[in-house]
Motif scaffolding. Structure first.
Motif, PDB file in Angstrom:
ATOM      1  N   ASN A  25       0.825  -1.206   0.000  1.00  0.00           N
ATOM      2  CA  ASN A  25       0.000   0.000   0.000  1.00  0.00           C
ATOM      3  C   ASN A  25       0.861   1.258   0.000  1.00  0.00           C
ATOM      4  O   ASN A  25       0.551   2.233  -0.682  1.00  0.00           O
ATOM      5  CB  ASN A  25      -0.952   0.013   1.196  1.00  0.00           C
ATOM      6  CG  ASN A  25      -2.091  -0.962   1.026  1.00  0.00           C
ATOM      7  OD1 ASN A  25      -2.427  -1.342  -0.083  1.00  0.00           O
ATOM      8  ND2 ASN A  25      -2.683  -1.371   2.130  1.00  0.00           N
ATOM      9  N   SER A  29       0.900   3.951  -2.970  1.00  0.00           N
ATOM     10  CA  SER A  29       0.619   5.345  -2.646  1.00  0.00           C
ATOM     11  C   SER A  29       1.734   6.250  -3.153  1.00  0.00           C
ATOM     12  O   SER A  29       1.474   7.301  -3.740  1.00  0.00           O
ATOM     13  CB  SER A  29       0.454   5.492  -1.132  1.00  0.00           C
ATOM     14  OG  SER A  29       0.278   6.831  -0.785  1.00  0.00           O
ATOM     15  N   SER A  32       1.531   6.446  -6.946  1.00  0.00           N
ATOM     16  CA  SER A  32       0.439   7.324  -7.351  1.00  0.00           C
ATOM     17  C   SER A  32       0.841   8.792  -7.235  1.00  0.00           C
ATOM     18  O   SER A  32       0.514   9.599  -8.108  1.00  0.00           O
ATOM     19  CB  SER A  32      -0.810   7.063  -6.506  1.00  0.00           C
ATOM     20  OG  SER A  32      -1.313   5.789  -6.769  1.00  0.00           O
TER      21      SER A  32
END
Length: 186
Positions: A25, A29, A32
């Motif tokens: 994750n 993140s 992104s």
């Protein structure tokens, strides 16, 4: 996780899997954020490219992913009377944007989000599509490209120019190579 599984320690295995998910994750993140930052950084260059392009084509469709990138493109291309269509657009605004782009000779630019404007629209007033950002899958990219293809015409005579603006050596470049690889598999 493999060692905990091999040692038949269910509690250690659960902890290892939870840690792996947490790290995944964090990486997603961060990726992104880099993708977003890259898109914003190259937006002025994309605007410059589109302004130059509009010297030789009458209309252009430009696709992006992030709303603030769409905002930057719209502001930079204001002199060309752009319309926009994103996931925030109402059904009425969507149709008005398409109709204006298709029918108004003063409206030279259609700016759409890859997912929201990439399906179910006819944007045949242009034979040029420029991607300011890339989508995650070949299917969504192909769908967005297809908005300008003329249905029922001789495809040998009706070409659509598709350009992807990519910064070499960036996450963009890696995504472009991955999309090409995935498309080749398909």
């Amino acid at each position: 996780a493999d060692m905990a599984d091999a040692n038949e320690d269910p509690e250690a295995y659960k902890k290892a899997v939870a840690k792996l998910k947490e790290l995944t994750n964090v990486e997603f993140s961060e990726m992104s954020k880099v993708r977003h930052d890259t898109a914003l950084a190259k937006a002025p260059a994309v605007v410059g490219h589109l302004i130059d392009m509009l010297d030789s084509v009458s209309k252009v469709v430009v696709m992006a992913h992030h709303h603030d990138v769409v905002d930057e493109l719209e502001a930079g291309l204001a002199e060309f009377n752009p319309v926009r269509l994103t996931g925030q657009s109402s059904q009425k605004a969507r149709q008005e944007a398409v109709d204006r782009f298709q029918n108004d000779p003063e409206c030279k630019v259609f700016i759409g989000s890859i997912q929201s404007a990439g399906v179910g629209l006819t944007l045949t007033a242009s034979s040029t599509v420029v991607f300011a950002e890339l989508g995650w899958t070949p299917a969504e990219m192909s769908q967005a490209e297809d908005r300008c293809h003329r249905i029922g015409t001789d495809t040998e005579l009706e070409y659509v120019l598709v350009q992807h603006i990519v910064i070499d050596g960036s996450l963009d470049g890696r995504m472009a190579r991955t999309l090409v690889d995935k498309q080749n598999v398909l």
